[in-house]
Motif scaffolding. Sequence first.
Motif, short mmCIF file in Angstrom:
data_model
loop_
_atom_site.label_atom_id
_atom_site.label_comp_id
_atom_site.label_asym_id
_atom_site.label_seq_id
_atom_site.Cartn_x
_atom_site.Cartn_y
_atom_site.Cartn_z
N VAL A 87 47.37 38.71 31.32
CA VAL A 87 48.13 39.70 30.31
C VAL A 87 47.49 40.69 29.96
O VAL A 87 47.98 41.71 29.14
N LYS A 88 45.99 40.95 29.84
CA LYS A 88 45.13 41.81 29.55
C LYS A 88 44.91 42.61 30.79
O LYS A 88 44.09 43.62 30.52
N CYS A 125 38.14 33.76 27.67
CA CYS A 125 39.34 34.32 27.34
C CYS A 125 39.41 35.14 26.19
O CYS A 125 40.26 35.99 25.95
N GLY A 126 38.48 34.85 25.38
CA GLY A 126 38.39 35.66 24.17
C GLY A 126 38.27 37.08 24.20
O GLY A 126 38.27 37.80 23.25
N CYS B 52 35.37 34.22 19.70
CA CYS B 52 34.79 35.07 20.39
C CYS B 52 35.12 36.56 20.33
O CYS B 52 34.56 37.39 20.76
N GLY B 53 36.20 37.04 19.96
CA GLY B 53 36.72 38.13 19.87
C GLY B 53 36.04 39.10 18.99
O GLY B 53 36.07 40.52 19.30
N LEU B 366 42.70 30.10 21.55
CA LEU B 366 43.74 31.07 21.57
C LEU B 366 43.29 32.61 22.35
O LEU B 366 41.94 33.02 22.23
N ALA B 367 44.13 32.71 22.94
CA ALA B 367 43.97 34.06 23.91
C ALA B 367 45.18 34.82 24.20
O ALA B 367 46.21 34.37 23.78
N GLY B 368 45.01 35.76 24.61
CA GLY B 368 46.23 36.86 24.94
C GLY B 368 46.51 37.90 23.94
O GLY B 368 45.46 38.49 23.29
N LYS B 369 47.65 38.15 23.50
CA LYS B 369 48.04 39.21 22.71
C LYS B 369 48.00 39.07 21.06
O LYS B 369 49.11 38.95 20.36
N THR B 373 41.00 36.13 18.73
CA THR B 373 41.06 35.06 19.76
C THR B 373 39.73 34.24 19.74
O THR B 373 38.59 34.70 19.19
N GLY B 374 39.70 33.18 20.41
CA GLY B 374 38.42 32.26 20.15
C GLY B 374 38.99 30.98 20.28
O GLY B 374 40.13 30.60 20.80
N LEU B 441 48.16 30.50 25.05
CA LEU B 441 48.24 32.05 25.44
C LEU B 441 49.43 32.64 24.94
O LEU B 441 50.37 32.21 25.02
N VAL B 442 49.08 33.64 24.08
CA VAL B 442 50.21 34.20 23.13
C VAL B 442 50.55 35.68 24.00
O VAL B 442 49.85 36.25 24.21
#
Lengths: 163, 607
Positions: A87-88, A125-126, B52-53, B366-369, B373-374, B441-442
């Motif tokens: 998605v990224k 994934c982060g 992580c973001g 938690l990932a995606g838009k 994220t993390g 995943l958002v």
Amino acid sequence: MPVEVSEAQVHEIVERWQRSESFVIEMLQDVQHEARHLPRSALEQISREVGVPMTRLYHLATFFKAFSLEPRGEHMVQVCVGSACHVKGAPRLVHACERHLGIKSGETTADGKFSLEPVRCLGCCGLAAVLTIDDELHGHVTSANVERLLKRFQKQEKKAEVT
Amino acid sequence: MAVKRLHLMVCAGTGCVSNKSMEVKAALETEIEKHGLAAEVDVIPTGCNGFCGVGPILLVQPDGIFYQQLRPRDIPHLVEEHLLKGRPVQRHLYTPPGEKGTIPLMSDIPFFHAQVLIALRNRGMIDPEKIEDYIAREGYQAAAKALTTMSPQEVLDVVKASGLRGRGGGGFPTGIKWESTKRAPSENGTRWVICNADEGDPGAFMDRSIIEGDPHSVLEGMIIGAYAIGATRGFIYVRQEYPLALKRFMIALNQARESGLLGEDILGTGFSFDIEVHRGAGAFVCGESTALMASLEGNVGEPRAKYIHTVERGLWNMPSCLNNVETWANVPPIILHGAEWFTQLGTGDVSENPWGGSKGTKVFSLAGKINNTGLVEVPMGITLREIVFDIGGGIANGKRLKSVQTGGPSGGCLPEELLDLEVDFDTLTAAGSMMGSGGMLVMDEDDCMVDFARFYIDFLMAESCGKCTPCREGLRNMNMILQRICDGKGQEGDIELLEEISACMIDAALCALGTSAPNPVLSTIKYFREEYEEHIREGKCRAGVCKALITYKVDADKCSGCTLCARACPVNAITGETKKLHVIDPNVCDRCGACYDACTFDAIIRV
């Protein structure tokens, strides 16, 4: 960089894993690491020394993605194509790498320097989208900045060769 | 040992390391040396903090000041200001998205505030390569308690009463699994415990984080499990894609052996147990229990039919108890604090029926838009809305949420209407998704649900071992249909055909990979059917993802004429002069999206 593994090295690998049948996958990993592929001679030697049939070794070698029967490039570019990276923009990233390296996914450059491989989730994934060049992980990569990343690596590589 | 005034905890998780946290650490050490602070300040590399973001992360303890996105060149100023003058450096503190004020304390940051840490109890607090650090945080106390003061049956009873369910995806009650392994007949009394660290779900990385940040918690859980079950040997199967996790496991195992916590006669109790580590070789299906065990035996990782369960005949036909990393990491706190403590958190009632609820916490990635994220660990029963908006900080770039995908390739896509769903094993399954290993995943309005279903089916098709026909052929056909829908060549009846194939796979596939594989398709049809219909009937992809159905255009109002897009275009489809509007020639454009990624003004649009 050689893509060979000597008989003595294979023997050492087999001994390292106690000639144990349950460790043949580990042995194949070590051979793959040494020679960047699984040469037929090495498989035959493992088959002989551990006492497992060649059919099983070929089955393993073609089943698991870590193994390759053809030599892989000196450097691995692995682009994560997991869901978060998808998605990224991972599909666009893969295309950009293909364009820049001049090869398709799964191929190796003619000079044997680079192999390009899309991989399932790298577990970062982060930082999506991510790719690794050899063991180094790069986060937040896009089709727009990957070219610079690859060029920088190629430049360093050339420098290292000269010195 | 001298007591230090300050501990600088530098995150050494894979994410932060890739953002050069080791260089930050080196810079800190240099500056500390330079200012003569070495006697009072310690620099400690820790496991992943989960956020992580915003890495690389530095946590100053005991104050709890949280620094983010540090670069080596920020360090001299930071050491001078914070360590010498006692003034936290504002510009490196966390600022919530869209706000101006900083939040200095880690505990006040919304991302961390709502979390309850059990599996991740030591995250960011210890050096994962030092057993002493783990021991200082109640480490191995639970193993000592179990081995010296409890009978194996008592240990088993506590785990059963806690209602702990398998964190790897299935949600099978751990206590029941242990009991079945213990009771299974074994000719020579051999039983195994196995740790599944073949975390393969795309979008999930909690196991990697636990191993890299706190490997002893997994070993301790396995020691306790082995004692309860009567196992003498344990196996860890770890993905080869996680080299750091493998290294941390090896270090931890050696330390545990040296400390008498593994090997013969552990803690002088007469109980003997040791663990060996195997590397996977890159096959998603090896996360399935029977495939994993086949691979451990040195065979190809193909699953088998489970008429006889692995708890009865597993690895080398011996009773085998397989739990995943997060499950094992949950065991020590349960033994130490008791089942009642654990059941205070979570949903339902497990006192009569182990499937009656979901207790404790779950780690989600938690990932995606999403803004934050993390990794987050939250009590079972929290709503998706709390996770996405309170902890995750909402959707990035002011876009609108479309879907939350849980459970990886075996899970499903949930729509916005279900945001108030209380998350546990059973509610997610009822909604057509699943807990899975906890990937979350958002997706926003720029994500196409048909493309996303195709993505997962592609993935599963490549990873299907090919042993059983429903999975091998079912996935191949679903892939063909989804691909043609994405290409704008979908036909009436395709949706129904997808549903029919799905039903067959759910009934007839050999292992969970195949029976759960239709979930991404079925859930997107259920909640986003209109997108499928638009693709098929109108040749339209509303998210602008499906290449065959879109054209790239330049938004005349936003284009600044910076030429970035023209330079990025590999086929020279973009023309325009500096500081003037650029134009994309649709006949030349191959829709690679390079311009879209290159543009910094959001001027490239997909219609």
